[in-house]
Design a protein around this motif. Structure first.
Motif, PDB file in Angstrom:
ATOM      1  N   HIS A 475     -20.718  34.682  65.127  1.00  0.00           N
ATOM      2  CA  HIS A 475     -19.623  33.797  64.727  1.00  0.00           C
ATOM      3  C   HIS A 475     -19.832  33.400  63.266  1.00  0.00           C
ATOM      4  N   ILE A 476     -18.730  33.338  62.508  1.00  0.00           N
ATOM      5  CA  ILE A 476     -18.799  32.901  61.119  1.00  0.00           C
ATOM      6  C   ILE A 476     -17.704  31.872  60.876  1.00  0.00           C
ATOM      7  N   LEU A 477     -17.872  31.114  59.776  1.00  0.00           N
ATOM      8  CA  LEU A 477     -16.857  30.135  59.372  1.00  0.00           C
ATOM      9  C   LEU A 477     -15.989  30.739  58.285  1.00  0.00           C
ATOM     10  N   GLY A 478     -14.670  30.614  58.431  1.00  0.00           N
ATOM     11  CA  GLY A 478     -13.758  31.143  57.427  1.00  0.00           C
ATOM     12  C   GLY A 478     -12.319  31.021  57.874  1.00  0.00           C
ATOM     13  N   ASP A 479     -11.429  31.492  57.016  1.00  0.00           N
ATOM     14  CA  ASP A 479     -10.001  31.525  57.333  1.00  0.00           C
ATOM     15  C   ASP A 479      -9.733  32.856  58.044  1.00  0.00           C
TER      16      ASP A 479
END
Length: 590
Positions: A475-479
């Protein structure tokens, strides 16, 4: 008492006085109340207050002893008058014993180490460089920490060292001893002292005789250090003046009447201004009458309110219009009295021009943004019905009675229209990315699901074999929308520039600070001399048409913009004939 007059009084002296008075009172009361069989030994308690007075307050010890003896004799005489059997011989013997204890203790208390013990706390706690020495031997009996540091010793290392060992020459030592014996005081005599490491130090020596303690108290000032500090101040002032001479700002000083006391401007000769001729004149020597009057009004206001003032001044110099940003502040002399004002003026003409140019550029950008919006609208308007009608015709050519050749022609026209429409959409998207602020909607993204969705929507697996090797738990953070477009741009590029067996691998790794998404193909590769160009808009290499039409040359450029918005970047490694690997770096905290 001497302790007060010699400035060596401490908080414990009051306790000492209470102890002496208490023992004196007890002694007198025991003399008056003791039974006859104790008269031989009770008077000996007088020795305690006499002993303490001689040790603690030597200059007042004789008076204290005399008062105690007088009290003792008066009490014994009173008892004799009341009918008690008082032996006059014993009374005289006790009196002599009292004075003998006083004399012996007084002589003993003159020892230097006992005298120093009464002053050690004051000397060791002082902030000055100070030491005490014995008048006969000149040996140091105690010293302050600052004095020890100045001479390169620890405070306890100085104890017992002859003070004469510090003098660099015998003449200075002899003059010191002569002055102390004759006057009992030496004030600010410049001498040379040797430090522990042998370095010579220029010092100012001030000493006085503590008569009550029979000690010399000496204070030392390191004039060499003061000279060094003064030289440092001179060097600092020189550096400041050099900075003033190098800057383009104007520095000036004026008195309360507006007379110029100092004027410094490195560009003054360029405009025919002589600072030497201006000094001593009023501000009207520089400014026109109306501006001079306005400037004097601001100066008077700053003086009255004792506050800084900032203002802009428009002035014509050598036929050119200049704008100066002026700052003035009142200043006081060393005695605290008001002296005048100091100020600086900076030529902000070029800054103003640049500000106007920025406003003009901002206006032009807004105009371009409006133009792009209008162009996109004008381009989309005819394309949408064209594509719609062509789509409707090629879906049912029999209904319209089309021949096979005409159907193929219209299908070709539909493919070109679709491609043109894609180009228009990409151009608009890239332009908005370049000119507008894009607000990211950051949230948690399951990366494997995002890549699967990109591959499925692009229908890339119809022409190549794609291997999604990203683990399920990444999982990654981003738009998600922007990252999908970035990944789609790289996957689309890998498909277009691929060669049989036409495989594409999508992998993932991470570090403590970043996520890395890698898209690798086994295509034609990219020559080293054009790798820097592939992210430029409209750059098209030797791309082959894919199943949806030709390349617009905007995919990598748009993908790079979206990754940059996340604070990351895209890097490329490639070998001609072997394939390329594009790596997206996304910070773990966007």
């Amino acid at each position: 008492m001497s302790c007060f007059r010699q400035d060596v009084f401490t908080g414990t002296d009051i306790v000492k006085m209470i102890v002496v008075v208490s023992f004196s009172a007890v002694s007198l009361m025991l003399t008056a109340a003791a039974p006859m069989n104790a008269q031989l030994f009770c008077p000996l308690i007088y020795c305690i207050p006499i002993l303490l007075s001689a040790l603690w307050f030597p200059r007042q010890a004789f008076r204290a002893t005399a008062l105690l003896v007088a009290g003792f004799v008066i009490v014994r005489a009173h008892l004799s008058a009341l009918g008690f059997a008082i032996d006059p011989v014993m009374t005289g013997l006790h009196t002599m014993i009292f004075f003998w204890v006083f004399g012996a203790t007084t002589l003993f208390s003159q020892a230097a180490h006992l005298a120093a013990s009464r002053c050690r706390r004051i000397v060791e706690d002082t902030r000055d460089a100070r030491f005490l020495c014995d008048p006969e031997t000149l040996r140091v009996v105690c010293a302050s920490r600052k004095c020890a540091d100045m001479l390169g010793y620890a405070p306890r290392e100085l104890i017992g060292i002859p003070a004469e060992a510090f003098w660099a020459d015998d003449s200075g030592k002899a003059r010191f001893i002569e002055e102390m014996k004759r006057e009992g005081y030496v004030g600010n005599v410049e001498m040379t002292f040797y430090a522990h490491n042998g370095d010579a130090r220029r010092v100012l020596l001030s000493c006085r005789l503590l008569r009550s303690e029979n000690l010399f108290e000496c204070t030392v000032v390191d004039t060499g250090r003061l000279l060094g500090e003064n030289n440092e101040l001179i060097r600092s002032n020189g550096r400041l003046m050099e900075l003033i001479r190098q800057t383009n700002d104007i520095f000036f000083m004026q008195d309360a009447a507006g007379c110029i006391l100092h004027f410094s401007w490195v560009r003054a000769p360029e405009y025919g201004i002589s600072p030497e001729e201006i000094v001593g004149k009023g501000v009207d020597a520089l400014l026109p009458a109306d501006l001079a009057a306005q400037n004097m009004e601001r100066i008077r206001k700053a003086i009255e309110e004792q506050k800084n003032a900032c203002y802009d001044l428009d002035l014509e110099i050598a036929g050119a219009r200049h704008t100066f940003s002026v700052t003035i502040a009142p200043y006081n002399g060393v005695d605290g009295a008001f002296t005048g004002i100091v100020g600086s003026a900076r030529d902000t003409t070029e800054v103003r021009r640049q500000r106007l140019a920025c406003r003009q550029l901002s206006w032009e950008v807004e105009q371009w943004k409006g133009l792009i919006t209008r162009l996109s609208h004008e381009l989309r308007t005819p394309l949408q019905p064209l594509v719609g009608y062509l789509q409707m015709i090629v879906e049912d050519p029999g209904y319209y009675g089309l021949t096979k050749k005409t159907e193929e022609t219209l299908k070709t026209c539909l493919g070109c229209a679709d491609q043109e429409q894609a180009v228009v959409e990409r151009v608009v998207e890239l332009s908005l990315l370049t000119m507008d602020y894009v607000d990211l909607t950051v949230r948690d993204i399951p990366l494997r699901d995002l890549v699967d969705a990109v591959v499925s929507e692009g229908e890339y697996e119809q022409s190549v074999q794609i291997y999604n090797e990203i683990p399920d738990n990444v999982h990654i953070l981003g738009d998600p929308d922007r990252l999908s477009m970035a990944v789609a741009g790289l996957v689309s590029n890998a498909v277009k520039y691929n060669e049989p067996p036409e495989d594409v691998w999508i992998r993932y790794t991470r570090s403590n600070e970043n996520h890395y998404i890698m898209v690798r193909d086994n295509g034609i590769g990219i020559p080293e001399d054009i790798i820097e160009s592939i992210f430029e808009p409209f750059y098209i290499g030797d791309a082959k048409p894919d199943h949806r039409g030709g390349s617009t040359g905007l995919g990598l450029s748009i993908a790079n913009k979206y990754v940059l918005l996340h604070g990351g970047d895209i890097t490329v490694t490639s070998e001609v004939g072997e394939g390329s690997t594009f790596t997206i770096r996304i910070p773990r905290e966007v």
